[in-house]
Write a protein that holds these residues in place. Structure first.
Motif, PDB file in Angstrom:
ATOM      1  N   LEU A  88       0.828  -1.203   0.000  1.00 39.87           N
ATOM      2  CA  LEU A  88       0.000   0.000   0.000  1.00 39.87           C
ATOM      3  C   LEU A  88       0.865   1.258   0.000  1.00 39.87           C
ATOM      4  O   LEU A  88       0.479   2.287  -0.554  1.00 39.87           O
ATOM      5  CB  LEU A  88      -0.922   0.012   1.225  1.00 39.87           C
ATOM      6  CG  LEU A  88      -2.020  -1.060   1.264  1.00 39.87           C
ATOM      7  CD1 LEU A  88      -2.740  -1.015   2.601  1.00 39.87           C
ATOM      8  CD2 LEU A  88      -3.017  -0.883   0.126  1.00 39.87           C
ATOM      9  N   VAL A 130      -6.517   4.314   1.396  1.00 42.33           N
ATOM     10  CA  VAL A 130      -7.565   3.328   1.661  1.00 42.33           C
ATOM     11  C   VAL A 130      -8.793   4.038   2.219  1.00 42.33           C
ATOM     12  O   VAL A 130      -8.702   4.779   3.200  1.00 42.33           O
ATOM     13  CB  VAL A 130      -7.074   2.257   2.645  1.00 42.33           C
ATOM     14  CG1 VAL A 130      -8.189   1.249   2.923  1.00 42.33           C
ATOM     15  CG2 VAL A 130      -5.843   1.545   2.100  1.00 42.33           C
ATOM     16  N   PHE A 143      -8.322   3.231  -2.951  1.00 42.12           N
ATOM     17  CA  PHE A 143      -8.797   1.849  -2.977  1.00 42.12           C
ATOM     18  C   PHE A 143      -9.778   1.699  -1.823  1.00 42.12           C
ATOM     19  O   PHE A 143      -9.511   2.177  -0.710  1.00 42.12           O
ATOM     20  CB  PHE A 143      -7.657   0.851  -2.761  1.00 42.12           C
ATOM     21  CG  PHE A 143      -6.836   0.518  -3.981  1.00 42.12           C
ATOM     22  CD1 PHE A 143      -6.812  -0.768  -4.491  1.00 42.12           C
ATOM     23  CD2 PHE A 143      -6.055   1.489  -4.607  1.00 42.12           C
ATOM     24  CE1 PHE A 143      -6.034  -1.089  -5.594  1.00 42.12           C
ATOM     25  CE2 PHE A 143      -5.273   1.182  -5.711  1.00 42.12           C
ATOM     26  CZ  PHE A 143      -5.265  -0.116  -6.205  1.00 42.12           C
ATOM     27  N   ARG A 160     -11.489  -0.806   0.875  1.00 43.20           N
ATOM     28  CA  ARG A 160     -11.251  -2.117   1.487  1.00 43.20           C
ATOM     29  C   ARG A 160     -12.572  -2.671   1.981  1.00 43.20           C
ATOM     30  O   ARG A 160     -13.296  -2.017   2.743  1.00 43.20           O
ATOM     31  CB  ARG A 160     -10.278  -2.033   2.661  1.00 43.20           C
ATOM     32  CG  ARG A 160      -9.958  -3.402   3.270  1.00 43.20           C
ATOM     33  CD  ARG A 160      -9.006  -3.304   4.451  1.00 43.20           C
ATOM     34  NE  ARG A 160      -8.603  -4.622   4.933  1.00 43.20           N
ATOM     35  CZ  ARG A 160      -9.315  -5.367   5.782  1.00 43.20           C
ATOM     36  NH1 ARG A 160     -10.484  -4.907   6.251  1.00 43.20           N
ATOM     37  NH2 ARG A 160      -8.879  -6.558   6.168  1.00 43.20           N
ATOM     38  N   TYR A 219      -9.067  -5.250  -1.489  1.00 48.06           N
ATOM     39  CA  TYR A 219      -8.999  -3.824  -1.787  1.00 48.06           C
ATOM     40  C   TYR A 219      -9.317  -3.652  -3.277  1.00 48.06           C
ATOM     41  O   TYR A 219      -8.829  -4.419  -4.113  1.00 48.06           O
ATOM     42  CB  TYR A 219      -7.602  -3.271  -1.538  1.00 48.06           C
ATOM     43  CG  TYR A 219      -7.105  -3.343  -0.112  1.00 48.06           C
ATOM     44  CD1 TYR A 219      -7.028  -2.191   0.676  1.00 48.06           C
ATOM     45  CD2 TYR A 219      -6.672  -4.550   0.437  1.00 48.06           C
ATOM     46  CE1 TYR A 219      -6.537  -2.245   1.976  1.00 48.06           C
ATOM     47  CE2 TYR A 219      -6.187  -4.617   1.736  1.00 48.06           C
ATOM     48  CZ  TYR A 219      -6.128  -3.462   2.501  1.00 48.06           C
ATOM     49  OH  TYR A 219      -5.642  -3.525   3.787  1.00 48.06           O
TER      50      TYR A 219
END
Length: 231
Positions: A45, A69, A89, A91, A98
């Motif tokens: 990430l 995220v 992204f 989750r 993700y």
């Protein structure tokens, strides 16, 4: 041996190597392996990954780092979209997958009770080994996409591969559960006109939602996938 067969053999060897690497410590527990996998996802990430073709200089795989995220609540509040310019992204808590929606597509969603064929172009990046593991986006496979038959049983999605690299390399028709996560949020087009666009997503898929090797050896993969409605 043909070029296609040579590449499939290479992909199979890479997948087998990925299975062996995490298994070096026989004393490592499943919990230890999952903890390591989660750490690798967290690192991904931050760093992302890029792989370029040495000859053309074009990206074979490119996911920028510093991924933002967002929660499912934020995702749904934003009309089930992710901001690509902010590298977002979402989750999903239930699956740990993700997802970034690069393009929703201009077709129609897979309707409740519907069965259809879906053509996919993809690249699979092994987060544990920091390398491309399989792909059907190279020139040799332009005419041989991965195809799956998919059904929507009133919100429950299921699919099987009918052909392609994934089916050949992993020797199973089972479609990774993570590949089905985008289906409620994308539209499947056929490119019938110049304004049609194919759905395009990026996924970070933990072992629990991944292909058979990943599930056995406990590693996560990042996928770049384009979905197209089949005939």
């Amino acid at each position: 041996m043909t070029l296609n067969n040579s590449l499939l053999r290479l992909f199979t060897l890479l997948a087998a190597a990925a299975m062996l690497l995490p298994a070096c410590d026989d004393d490592e527990t499943y919990a230890d392996k999952r903890k390591r996998e989660n750490s690798q996802i967290e690192a991904f990430l931050q760093t992302g990954a890029s792989v370029k073709d040495e000859d053309s200089g074009e990206y074979l795989f490119h996911v920028p780092g510093n991924i933002k995220v967002i929660s499912e609540r934020e995702f749904y509040a934003n009309d089930s979209t992710t901001r690509v310019d902010a590298n977002e992204f979402v989750r999903f808590e239930k699956t740990g997958v993700y997802m970034q929606i690069v393009e929703k597509g201009t077709g129609t969603q897979l309707a409740e009770g519907e069965n259809c064929s879906i053509i996919t172009r993809y690249t699979e990046f092994n987060i544990a080994t920091d390398s491309i593991q399989t792909s059907n986006c190279i020139t040799s496979y332009e005419m041989q996409p991965d195809i799956m038959t998919c059904s929507n049983n009133y919100g429950t999605y299921s699919a099987t591969f009918t052909q392609g690299v994934m089916k050949t390399v992993y020797n199973t028709a089972a479609v990774p559960s993570g590949w089905l996560v985008p289906l409620p949020y994308i539209k499947l087009a056929r490119l019938a006109g110049p304004d049609d666009k194919l759905a395009h997503v990026r996924l970070i898929v933990p072992s629990t939602q991944g292909q058979s090797n990943a599930a056995t050896s406990i590693y996560a993969c990042c996928y770049d996938i384009v979905y197209q409605r089949g005939r």
